[in-house]
Motif scaffolding. Sequence first.
Motif, short mmCIF file in Angstrom:
data_model
loop_
_atom_site.label_atom_id
_atom_site.label_comp_id
_atom_site.label_asym_id
_atom_site.label_seq_id
_atom_site.Cartn_x
_atom_site.Cartn_y
_atom_site.Cartn_z
N GLU A 80 35.24 11.80 -10.57
CA GLU A 80 34.41 10.77 -11.00
C GLU A 80 33.43 10.05 -11.73
N GLU A 81 32.57 11.39 -12.09
CA GLU A 81 31.43 11.84 -12.53
C GLU A 81 32.24 12.01 -14.57
N SER A 83 34.95 10.96 -14.80
CA SER A 83 36.22 9.93 -15.41
C SER A 83 34.98 9.09 -16.19
N GLY A 84 33.59 8.50 -15.81
CA GLY A 84 32.52 7.77 -16.66
C GLY A 84 32.16 7.64 -17.51
N THR A 85 32.38 9.10 -18.19
CA THR A 85 32.08 8.78 -19.73
C THR A 85 33.04 8.81 -20.70
N THR A 86 32.87 7.88 -21.33
CA THR A 86 33.50 7.13 -22.88
C THR A 86 33.76 8.29 -23.86
N GLU A 90 29.31 12.79 -24.28
CA GLU A 90 28.77 12.49 -23.62
C GLU A 90 29.37 13.30 -22.27
N LYS A 94 27.78 15.59 -19.40
CA LYS A 94 28.00 15.99 -18.14
C LYS A 94 28.85 17.14 -17.69
N TRP A 142 41.79 10.47 -18.56
CA TRP A 142 41.01 10.42 -18.72
C TRP A 142 40.39 10.82 -20.22
#
Length: 200
Positions: A80-81, A83-86, A90, A94, A142
């Motif tokens: 989740e951590e 996958s939150g980067t785009t 980032e 992370k 991702w």
Amino acid sequence: MTNSAGPPASPRGERRREQLADAGVELLAQDGWPGVTTRAVAERAGANLGLIHYYWGGLPALKAAIARRAGEQVFDPVTEELSGTTTLEEAHSKLIELLSAPHDDRTARLTVELIAGAARDPLLGDVLRESLTATRAQLRTWLKGVAPDAPDGSETVLIALLDGMLLHRMLDPDLDNREALSALSHFLPGRAAPDESQTP
């Protein structure tokens, strides 16, 4: 969490089954697999021992449910951590943040017990493989977004990297990993390894 073992449960029954599995995860983190018994799980959850046999039929299926739940707690937060980067930048930040976070003894113990259980028990091995397969698939999806040029298998390298650092920090909580973090950029997806032929 769902589990195919045992009869279908009502929403209340499903919550109770999850409470039992969570109690088993706590025992696993505390005492390892030897501490996971039907009686101990029932006592930790404040439940009737018969519920375990009702939902899972016995200890083997209960252990599989506990392993599945533990796998969710070990792998899902990291997925989740990330996958939150785009963007690639980032993602790199992370990863460094995750690797430099304070040592998490509970997660480390669960990781070790999952691996140990998988090595000894084929059923637990199947559960861990399922968890890893799902995690790799999520990370692969991702990676296609943030690092389209990342080679196939990069998701496996990422998991191995995080697990390896976790193991080192569990064995040596005082480990100063600044050098490892400094070297990390040479191995992250999307970053080209240095060309040794250009080295003076």
